[in-house]
Design an enzyme around this catalytic site. Sequence first.
Site, PDB file in Angstrom:
ATOM      1  N   CYS A  11     -18.549 -10.080 -15.073  1.00  0.00           N
ATOM      2  CA  CYS A  11     -19.890 -10.555 -14.749  1.00  0.00           C
ATOM      3  C   CYS A  11     -19.804 -11.738 -13.796  1.00  0.00           C
ATOM      4  O   CYS A  11     -19.108 -12.721 -14.076  1.00  0.00           O
ATOM      5  CB  CYS A  11     -20.634 -10.947 -16.018  1.00  0.00           C
ATOM      6  SG  CYS A  11     -22.277 -11.648 -15.700  1.00  0.00           S
ATOM      7  N   ALA A  19       0.810  -1.227   0.000  1.00  0.00           N
ATOM      8  CA  ALA A  19       0.000   0.000   0.000  1.00  0.00           C
ATOM      9  C   ALA A  19       0.836   1.265   0.000  1.00  0.00           C
ATOM     10  O   ALA A  19       0.428   2.282  -0.574  1.00  0.00           O
ATOM     11  CB  ALA A  19      -0.931  -0.004   1.210  1.00  0.00           C
ATOM     12  N   HIS A  66      -3.985  -9.578  -5.365  1.00  0.00           N
ATOM     13  CA  HIS A  66      -5.348  -9.298  -4.907  1.00  0.00           C
ATOM     14  C   HIS A  66      -6.251  -8.795  -6.022  1.00  0.00           C
ATOM     15  O   HIS A  66      -7.328  -8.269  -5.756  1.00  0.00           O
ATOM     16  CB  HIS A  66      -5.306  -8.291  -3.753  1.00  0.00           C
ATOM     17  CG  HIS A  66      -4.557  -8.784  -2.563  1.00  0.00           C
ATOM     18  ND1 HIS A  66      -3.810  -7.973  -1.730  1.00  0.00           N
ATOM     19  CD2 HIS A  66      -4.412 -10.042  -2.069  1.00  0.00           C
ATOM     20  CE1 HIS A  66      -3.257  -8.689  -0.775  1.00  0.00           C
ATOM     21  NE2 HIS A  66      -3.605  -9.948  -0.966  1.00  0.00           N
ATOM     22  N   ARG A 115      -7.271   1.029   4.382  1.00  0.00           N
ATOM     23  CA  ARG A 115      -7.196   0.351   5.670  1.00  0.00           C
ATOM     24  C   ARG A 115      -6.767   1.283   6.804  1.00  0.00           C
ATOM     25  O   ARG A 115      -6.905   0.945   7.964  1.00  0.00           O
ATOM     26  CB  ARG A 115      -6.208  -0.825   5.604  1.00  0.00           C
ATOM     27  CG  ARG A 115      -6.676  -1.982   4.761  1.00  0.00           C
ATOM     28  CD  ARG A 115      -5.656  -3.111   4.802  1.00  0.00           C
ATOM     29  NE  ARG A 115      -6.059  -4.198   3.944  1.00  0.00           N
ATOM     30  CZ  ARG A 115      -6.882  -5.190   4.294  1.00  0.00           C
ATOM     31  NH1 ARG A 115      -7.394  -5.201   5.506  1.00  0.00           N
ATOM     32  NH2 ARG A 115      -7.200  -6.143   3.456  1.00  0.00           N
ATOM     33  N   ILE A 134       9.337   6.166  -1.022  1.00  0.00           N
ATOM     34  CA  ILE A 134       9.838   5.151  -1.942  1.00  0.00           C
ATOM     35  C   ILE A 134      10.366   5.783  -3.222  1.00  0.00           C
ATOM     36  O   ILE A 134      11.430   5.421  -3.716  1.00  0.00           O
ATOM     37  CB  ILE A 134       8.725   4.132  -2.264  1.00  0.00           C
ATOM     38  CG1 ILE A 134       8.311   3.394  -0.996  1.00  0.00           C
ATOM     39  CG2 ILE A 134       9.180   3.149  -3.339  1.00  0.00           C
ATOM     40  CD1 ILE A 134       7.005   2.642  -1.130  1.00  0.00           C
ATOM     41  N   CYS A 188     -24.370  -6.954 -16.639  1.00  0.00           N
ATOM     42  CA  CYS A 188     -23.720  -7.451 -17.851  1.00  0.00           C
ATOM     43  C   CYS A 188     -24.629  -7.229 -19.058  1.00  0.00           C
ATOM     44  O   CYS A 188     -25.825  -7.547 -19.015  1.00  0.00           O
ATOM     45  CB  CYS A 188     -23.410  -8.935 -17.674  1.00  0.00           C
ATOM     46  SG  CYS A 188     -22.726  -9.736 -19.142  1.00  0.00           S
TER      47      CYS A 188
END
Length: 238
Positions: free
Chosen positions: A122, A18, A114, A30, A226, A141
């Site tokens: 659908c 994350a 994930h 979260r 980062i 759909c």
Amino acid sequence: MISDWLNSSRYTVIFTGAGMSTESGLPDFRSANQGMWQQKDPSRVASIEALNNNVEEFMDFYRKRVIRVKEYGPHKGHRLLSEWEKRGLVKSIITQNVDGFHQKAGSEHVAELHGTLQTVFCNSCGKVFNSEEYANGIYQCTTCGGYLRPSVVLFGEMLPEEPFNIAFEEAARAELFIVLGSSLSVTPANQFPLIAKENGAQLVIVNQEETPLDRFADQVIHDRKIGDVLVEWDRLLK
């Protein structure tokens, strides 16, 4: 030191969590500060049970998440990883994130543990659509009339087998395994750094806070963005 490892490694694998996404401005749903989980019980609105029994609230919740992802995009760190892949410095990326920013930045070898919010499918016939459908409030759909759902792992579902197996193989092959922005607290994803380490890889962890696996790492970097760290490494590489 790490730039030397990047230059000498024949198989470098990146693992992102994350923290990689929050540097794009995308809130970590979260976290306590963002409040999404304070307002909604995830086991109730982001689960298989919700999709089956509370579909309106499920769709409203995920529509907001899809729209939020579309408001942001890759940052300089994502783009550098893509460049490193093209230069042969990075072989693959394993990610816990569902925003699809690695692919948007140009990375090609990405295992999404994930799933992704970039597409929906659908729940009845499996047909895949761009998530723009959800953003525009289209939830059925056009082929069979079934409900559309995001292509993400819901509470109560197993991780998709293919990306998990790819991640396992990549971790085992790694000579250098770099963790970027993951608390390494979610199983089974947090086992991949250990798999890499057990197979002889050097392990680097970059995260704002300490992680349970810091003691296994060859190098740990805390309290830094980062993107800034990757820019610094790239400058040393050149």
